[in-house]
Write an enzyme that holds these catalytic residues in place. Sequence first.
Site, short mmCIF file in Angstrom:
data_model
loop_
_atom_site.label_atom_id
_atom_site.label_comp_id
_atom_site.label_asym_id
_atom_site.label_seq_id
_atom_site.Cartn_x
_atom_site.Cartn_y
_atom_site.Cartn_z
N THR A 29 48.42 11.49 -28.93
CA THR A 29 49.31 12.07 -27.92
C THR A 29 50.52 11.20 -27.60
O THR A 29 51.47 11.70 -26.98
CB THR A 29 48.52 12.37 -26.62
OG1 THR A 29 47.79 11.20 -26.23
CG2 THR A 29 47.56 13.52 -26.84
N ASN A 30 50.52 9.94 -28.01
CA ASN A 30 51.73 9.14 -27.81
C ASN A 30 52.87 9.75 -28.62
O ASN A 30 53.94 10.06 -28.10
CB ASN A 30 51.51 7.68 -28.24
CG ASN A 30 50.42 7.00 -27.42
OD1 ASN A 30 50.08 7.44 -26.34
ND2 ASN A 30 49.90 5.91 -27.95
N CYS A 65 43.26 9.94 -28.98
CA CYS A 65 43.29 8.48 -29.08
C CYS A 65 44.59 7.88 -28.56
O CYS A 65 44.87 6.71 -28.77
CB CYS A 65 43.06 8.03 -30.52
SG CYS A 65 44.31 8.64 -31.68
N HIS A 104 45.84 -6.73 9.47
CA HIS A 104 46.81 -6.26 8.48
C HIS A 104 46.56 -6.90 7.12
O HIS A 104 46.48 -6.21 6.09
CB HIS A 104 48.23 -6.59 8.97
CG HIS A 104 49.31 -6.19 8.00
ND1 HIS A 104 49.76 -7.03 7.00
CD2 HIS A 104 50.01 -5.04 7.87
CE1 HIS A 104 50.70 -6.42 6.32
NE2 HIS A 104 50.89 -5.21 6.82
#
Length: 784
Positions: free
Chosen positions: A677-678, A741, A365
């Site tokens: 694109t932010n 960017c 595990h």
Amino acid sequence: MGKKFIHNLGLGTDAALGSKGAALNEMASLGLPVPAGFVITKTTEATHENLAAAIKKIGKGFGDPKNPLLLAVRSSPEGATLGTMETVLNAGLNDETVEGLAAQLQNRNQAYALYCQFIQTYAVNVLGLRHAEFEDMHDGDEISQRVAKFKSAIERKTGESFPQDVATQIADIIQAAPAQHGAVVVQAMVHGAGAPLVVASRNPATGAAYDGGSAKLKSTLSKLERHFKSPQEVTFIESKDKLWFLKSKALKASAKIELKMIVDMANEGLLARKDALLRVDPFILDQFLHPTLDAAAITEIFATGIAASPGAVSGQVVFEATEAQQLKSRGRPAILVRVETSPEDIQGMHAAEGVLTARGGLLSHAAVIARGMGKTCVVGASHLRIDYEAQTMTSLGSVIKRGEMVTLDGSTGRVYRGVLATLKPILSGDFATILEWADEFRRMEVRANAETPAEARSARYFGAEGIGLCRTEHMFFSADRIRPMRRMILAETIEARKAALDEILPMQRQDFIELFEIMAGLPVTIRLLDPPLHEFLPKSEHDILDLAAELHIAPEYLRARVAELQEFNPMLGHRGVRLAVSHPEIAEMQARAIFEATADVAKKYGKAPIPEIMIPLVVGKLELDFVRARVVAVAEDVQRECGLELPYLVGTMIELPRAALRAAEIAQSAEFFSFGTNDLTQTTLGISRDDSARFIGEYTAKGLMKNDPFISLDIEGVGELLQIAVERGRKSRPDLKLGICGEHAGDPESIDFCETIKLDYISCSPFRIAIARLAAAQATIRNK
């Protein structure tokens, strides 16, 4: 039989078989000895008649008290599914058939132990009881009496008797499998001299091909690996000198070993290079960059175990998962030490820097989970004695207490007392090979978002092909620059503002010289000043008093000016191109710094870099033309002064919906578009990135959004705006250079979309470049 829903293993293919059913079907079709069985898809219900007919095809004896056929039933989900039904083994056992099984096994105790196990798993999966309700019944009494206790527990808890009719048993189990699990696999049980064994076609700790066991086993592993085109983890059992294969699934390993296995398979001719690239999850490259121990710092070994997951880490010894989480919340590193780990330890393993266990092997595990997490792990330290009560661990007479520092080397399996120095990973070997292959296939350039020399050097180290976003505002916050910047902002006259800008100019020029030299002829996209000016002004009373004294102005006046420049919604306020329109002298100073730096590097190295000057936040052609004219005028001045012709591009950042829609006219003046694109995501969705964390998780959990749109591009909305801008921009200017960017440039799903709309480059943070290089190659391969 009505609709076809029973699929015999090894006969054709069926997309509805689920992951386990499909794998077993493939194994049977290869002619491997797989226990006979069938798959029930979720399209129809199983009737007693249909099941009886299907079971007869497996073999005779279901319910036969002398020679019973017993069945294994397991769910076969279509993908990763939470809460998958537990495998039910030995269906068909009852008070009569258990005696027949005892005769087959020549072991009455083993037969009754299997009967107890079946009753318990039936009760849990079909009747909804819990395993804990049977825990105290496994010891003590004679084995047949235990069976009676198990059945009594069911009757006491549910009011129902455990069914002795085998047809009822199997129908109940199949009916209990949740519908979302896709399919149910039913197979004949095979009983061997021992429990089923698990073997890997390649060593998950080293990547080396399997080289042990019988020739038959080795041959089968090789066949499975060739067929599935990936290393396999295989479960098998030996019965009457015959190997029966029960399960085969893709082998999980650390990032480093997974890459090694994929590269080895490609070099061995088992995979084409493009197929090898498609098998690598780009995100595992983040896990690959593990530090190693500095050989000069290695001291006496405290303990040695099995190297289960690579890396070298140090931390405080803790013996409880919860304490590892507590240390993590306080920013302190922990090493989780356990005799062996269990699912309850997973959160602690996440929080810890590394994991050490006294027991376990490469498929334990702790080993499997740690490799999946990219955590350093050492297992099976056989000389290690752990005392949870005393909170100590002892190895060969040496004792380490809770809270003391240790260092794990997951590549050698060694444990050291104290903190040892580590070395930064080197991008070579299989990691470098994968990226070299990626570079052969990808079409888009990969650039970096960088503005400091350190970031630029990191970008080159990770393989960036230029800078796609240099945020010049980040250059102004150091102590020697913020003061002239503030004087410029607070200036009352144009002359005072230009005087402050003249002080900033040589600093900016030197910044750009360093970036141009580090990038050595690669493109550098420089965004002119973007944020609103109030962000550069003091906020604390102490800083206001200091600046007022320096400028010889009254603190009350300075407070008033700071308040005056504050904006209610700065993201949509006086920023970007709007600053350059109001204060063109700022853009002119930055343009002069860029062109003088270009000339300096051209004279020094004989070749001029090609700066790409980006004007941010435009909504149309007119404001772009206004600022572009100032930039061009400065370029002409500098070229005349230095006597050189300096190449350069002027473009814009598309980060507002209107700009995307008006791309055709904007492209008449812009030589390149860089999609920010932010902000485009914020302005398209009307969501503040800084506040979205409060509710985006709820939206994704409730299925209202597939992903966080600030992590993975909203292709249906923001993506459509990008596509519109690309089509209209290129129609107006066919040679228009296009890039992205925002943070999405480091997200593989978003990168795939960028390939479909044929952007020229993607630009991300330096530490996402490796991911972007691979994701861009995969996108090229998939979209050809």
